[in-house]
Scaffold this active site. Structure first.
Site, PDB file in Angstrom:
ATOM      1  N   SER A 119       0.816  -1.214   0.000  1.00 22.30           N
ATOM      2  CA  SER A 119       0.000   0.000   0.000  1.00 22.30           C
ATOM      3  C   SER A 119       0.848   1.261   0.000  1.00 22.30           C
ATOM      4  O   SER A 119       0.321   2.350  -0.177  1.00 22.30           O
ATOM      5  CB  SER A 119      -0.927  -0.006   1.211  1.00 22.30           C
ATOM      6  OG  SER A 119      -0.192  -0.230   2.377  1.00 22.30           O
ATOM      7  N   HIS A 140      -1.944  -2.384  -6.628  1.00 22.20           N
ATOM      8  CA  HIS A 140      -2.516  -2.031  -5.321  1.00 22.20           C
ATOM      9  C   HIS A 140      -4.037  -2.059  -5.387  1.00 22.20           C
ATOM     10  O   HIS A 140      -4.666  -1.152  -5.934  1.00 22.20           O
ATOM     11  CB  HIS A 140      -1.989  -0.654  -4.894  1.00 22.20           C
ATOM     12  CG  HIS A 140      -2.454  -0.218  -3.562  1.00 22.20           C
ATOM     13  ND1 HIS A 140      -2.650   1.102  -3.227  1.00 22.20           N
ATOM     14  CD2 HIS A 140      -2.786  -0.930  -2.447  1.00 22.20           C
ATOM     15  CE1 HIS A 140      -3.077   1.178  -1.973  1.00 22.20           C
ATOM     16  NE2 HIS A 140      -3.170  -0.043  -1.491  1.00 22.20           N
ATOM     17  N   GLU A 152      -4.519   0.494  -8.384  1.00 28.72           N
ATOM     18  CA  GLU A 152      -3.423   1.408  -8.695  1.00 28.72           C
ATOM     19  C   GLU A 152      -2.278   0.554  -9.232  1.00 28.72           C
ATOM     20  O   GLU A 152      -1.861  -0.393  -8.565  1.00 28.72           O
ATOM     21  CB  GLU A 152      -2.953   2.046  -7.372  1.00 28.72           C
ATOM     22  CG  GLU A 152      -3.011   3.510  -7.309  1.00 28.72           C
ATOM     23  CD  GLU A 152      -2.514   4.072  -5.973  1.00 28.72           C
ATOM     24  OE1 GLU A 152      -2.178   5.238  -5.953  1.00 28.72           O
ATOM     25  OE2 GLU A 152      -2.462   3.357  -4.951  1.00 28.72           O
TER      26      GLU A 152
HETATM   27  N1  CAA Z   1     -16.515  -8.066   0.931  1.00 24.17           N
HETATM   28  C1  CAA Z   1     -17.278  -8.210  -0.152  1.00 24.17           C
HETATM   29  N2  CAA Z   1     -18.380  -7.494  -0.407  1.00 24.17           N
HETATM   30  C2  CAA Z   1     -18.717  -6.569   0.515  1.00 24.17           C
HETATM   31  C3  CAA Z   1     -17.967  -6.347   1.681  1.00 24.17           C
HETATM   32  C4  CAA Z   1     -16.831  -7.139   1.883  1.00 24.17           C
HETATM   33  N3  CAA Z   1     -16.033  -6.985   2.944  1.00 24.17           N
HETATM   34  N4  CAA Z   1     -18.554  -5.349   2.386  1.00 24.17           N
HETATM   35  C5  CAA Z   1     -19.628  -4.972   1.672  1.00 24.17           C
HETATM   36  N5  CAA Z   1     -19.726  -5.702   0.549  1.00 24.17           N
HETATM   37  C6  CAA Z   1     -20.740  -5.575  -0.511  1.00 24.17           C
HETATM   38  C7  CAA Z   1     -22.118  -5.900   0.012  1.00 24.17           C
HETATM   39  O1  CAA Z   1     -22.374  -7.280  -0.110  1.00 24.17           O
HETATM   40  C8  CAA Z   1     -22.986  -5.071  -0.909  1.00 24.17           C
HETATM   41  O2  CAA Z   1     -23.106  -5.766  -2.148  1.00 24.17           O
HETATM   42  P1  CAA Z   1     -24.396  -5.577  -3.112  1.00 24.17           P
HETATM   43  O3  CAA Z   1     -24.355  -4.167  -3.591  1.00 24.17           O
HETATM   44  O4  CAA Z   1     -24.111  -6.574  -4.176  1.00 24.17           O
HETATM   45  O5  CAA Z   1     -25.594  -5.878  -2.281  1.00 24.17           O
HETATM   46  C9  CAA Z   1     -22.167  -3.806  -1.172  1.00 24.17           C
HETATM   47  O6  CAA Z   1     -20.799  -4.184  -0.893  1.00 24.17           O
HETATM   48  C10 CAA Z   1     -22.576  -2.660  -0.280  1.00 24.17           C
HETATM   49  O7  CAA Z   1     -22.488  -3.118   1.062  1.00 24.17           O
HETATM   50  P2  CAA Z   1     -23.433  -2.683   2.236  1.00 24.17           P
HETATM   51  O8  CAA Z   1     -24.775  -2.281   1.680  1.00 24.17           O
HETATM   52  O9  CAA Z   1     -23.402  -3.727   3.293  1.00 24.17           O
HETATM   53  O10 CAA Z   1     -22.712  -1.466   2.933  1.00 24.17           O
HETATM   54  P3  CAA Z   1     -22.258  -0.092   2.317  1.00 24.17           P
HETATM   55  O11 CAA Z   1     -23.173   0.406   1.277  1.00 24.17           O
HETATM   56  O12 CAA Z   1     -21.969   0.746   3.511  1.00 24.17           O
HETATM   57  O13 CAA Z   1     -20.865  -0.429   1.594  1.00 24.17           O
HETATM   58  C11 CAA Z   1     -18.539  -0.453   1.666  1.00 24.17           C
HETATM   59  C12 CAA Z   1     -19.817  -1.000   2.265  1.00 24.17           C
HETATM   60  C13 CAA Z   1     -18.467  -0.851   0.189  1.00 24.17           C
HETATM   61  C14 CAA Z   1     -17.368  -1.047   2.423  1.00 24.17           C
HETATM   62  C15 CAA Z   1     -18.595   1.121   1.770  1.00 24.17           C
HETATM   63  O14 CAA Z   1     -18.834   1.498   3.102  1.00 24.17           O
HETATM   64  C16 CAA Z   1     -17.331   1.793   1.312  1.00 24.17           C
HETATM   65  O15 CAA Z   1     -17.125   1.990   0.120  1.00 24.17           O
HETATM   66  N6  CAA Z   1     -16.461   2.181   2.279  1.00 24.17           N
HETATM   67  C17 CAA Z   1     -15.185   2.833   1.974  1.00 24.17           C
HETATM   68  C18 CAA Z   1     -14.200   1.787   1.543  1.00 24.17           C
HETATM   69  C19 CAA Z   1     -12.868   2.384   1.214  1.00 24.17           C
HETATM   70  O16 CAA Z   1     -12.619   3.575   1.275  1.00 24.17           O
HETATM   71  N7  CAA Z   1     -11.939   1.501   0.845  1.00 24.17           N
HETATM   72  C20 CAA Z   1     -10.584   1.894   0.582  1.00 24.17           C
HETATM   73  C21 CAA Z   1      -9.810   1.676   1.837  1.00 24.17           C
HETATM   74  S1  CAA Z   1      -8.162   2.179   1.619  1.00 24.17           S
HETATM   75  C22 CAA Z   1      -7.433   0.883   0.904  1.00 24.17           C
HETATM   76  O17 CAA Z   1      -7.937  -0.183   0.732  1.00 24.17           O
HETATM   77  C23 CAA Z   1      -6.038   1.146   0.503  1.00 24.17           C
HETATM   78  C24 CAA Z   1      -5.012   0.939   1.525  1.00 24.17           C
HETATM   79  O18 CAA Z   1      -3.915   0.644   1.110  1.00 24.17           O
HETATM   80  C25 CAA Z   1      -5.191   1.169   2.951  1.00 24.17           C
END
Ligand code: CAA
Length: 283
Positions: A119, A140, A152
């Site tokens: 990351s 990434h 990325e």
């Molecule tokens: N694995 C797989 N699918 C998942 C999941 C998981 N852990 N969590 C949620 N989902 C799926 C759900 O099944 C749902 O699917 P459908 O649309 O097919 O029904 C969809 O995602 C939406 O989920 P929810 O309705 O339960 O919840 P939500 O709308 O709040 O979405 C989320 C959850 C997608 C995690 C959303 O909150 C989000 O986008 N959060 C921000 C995530 C983010 O910023 N990620 C980047 C982190 S930084 C990184 O990764 C880089 C690094 O190096 C640190």
């Protein structure tokens, strides 16, 4: 450069997510980790994820079984001999990554591409642990891997154009969007995201607002799907601290100084969702 078989090193949250999306896209995948219990946890997460998609009729039961059928488990890095693309998703530690890449270089076929899901660590330095820096690249993925569209793609100093193109094409076949970036600490994603999270932690530390208020401001005011403190818990506070330290060391600028509260939580073992406690408590 044809990619048929993919090996993913590390069956944690990121590695198992990457293995899942590769298998769903039709690639043969070897998921490797050091202990059976790590692989058990990774495979059970994949199964749960696929089952959820099958329950929502996004995939059929047959597609679910075919995807699982394309996933093989391995306890040995020697499996690298079989792969065209190896994606490393082990712990964020430069020395460990260098050891893994030196070993992969020894084992993998000459045409094989060695990718890392790091990351924030420099791709060029990881590549220098091998005799094939031209075939080393950063891929990434974002968490949760099955949901997030971005990959990325980071070129090291020596990454060959043909390697970049093969990885870009592979990313499209995973139904993800590749974005090309150069090799600087934190790349683009974490150079921008982590200082925002760190600032949110400073805001809490200085008593500007409660954890809930900080998250609510960013969710409702900026349309972020999660508030920054919830997101930090979701990513893991140890990972957040590690990335801030990489930025701080890499750029030498005080604006990347990790918040003392973040350090304190990590020292306490409050690592976020995975440990049951971070800025919030989890059952
Ligand atoms: N694995 C797989 N699918 C998942 C999941 C998981 N852990 N969590 C949620 N989902 C799926 C759900 O099944 C749902 O699917 P459908 O649309 O097919 O029904 C969809 O995602 C939406 O989920 P929810 O309705 O339960 O919840 P939500 O709308 O709040 O979405 C989320 C959850 C997608 C995690 C959303 O909150 C989000 O986008 N959060 C921000 C995530 C983010 O910023 N990620 C980047 C982190 S930084 C990184 O990764 C880089 C690094 O190096 C640190």
């Amino acid at each position: 450069m044809e990619i048929n078989k993919v090996m993913v090193i590390g069956a944690g949250q990121m590695g198992s997510g990457i293995a899942q999306v590769c298998a769903m896209a039709g690639f043969e995948v070897i998921l490797q980790d050091l202990k059976d219990e790590f692989l058990d946890r990774g495979f059970s997460g994949i199964r749960k994820n696929l089952q959820r998609q099958a329950d929502k009729e996004k995939i059929t039961a047959a597609e679910m079984e075919e995807t699982i059928g394309r996933l093989e488990r391995s306890l040995s890095i020697e499996s690298a001999r079989e792969a065209d693309l190896i994606i490393e998703a082990a712990v964020e530690n430069m020395e460990i990554k260098k050891t893994i890449f030196a070993k992969l270089d020894e084992l993998a076929q000459p045409h094989a591409i060695l990718a890392t899901n790091t990351s924030s660590l420099p791709i060029t330095e990881i590549a220098a642990a091998t005799d094939r820096p031209g075939k080393v690249i950063g891929m990434h993925f974002m968490n949760p891997v099955p949901v997030m569209k971005l990959v990325e793609i980071i070129r090291g100093l020596a990454t060959e154009d043909s390697v970049y193109e093969a990885v870009e094409q592979m990313t499209h076949s995973l139904k993800k969007v590749p974005v090309e970036v150069n090799d600087f600490p934190g790349f683009v994603s974490n150079r921008i995201l982590m200082p925002m999270i760190n600032e949110a932690i400073f805001t809490l530390y200085e008593g500007v607002a409660s954890r809930e208020a900080i998250d609510e401001v960013m969710k409702l005011g900026m349309n972020h799907p999660m508030g920054p403190l919830t997101l930090a818990d979701f990513i893991g506070l140890d990972t957040c601290l590690y990335i801030m330290e990489t930025l701080h060391e890499g750029f030498g600028d005080d604006k990347y100084r990790p918040c003392p509260l973040l350090r304190k939580y990590v020292k306490a073992g409050w690592l976020g969702k995975k440990s049951g406690r971070g800025f919030y408590e989890y059952a």
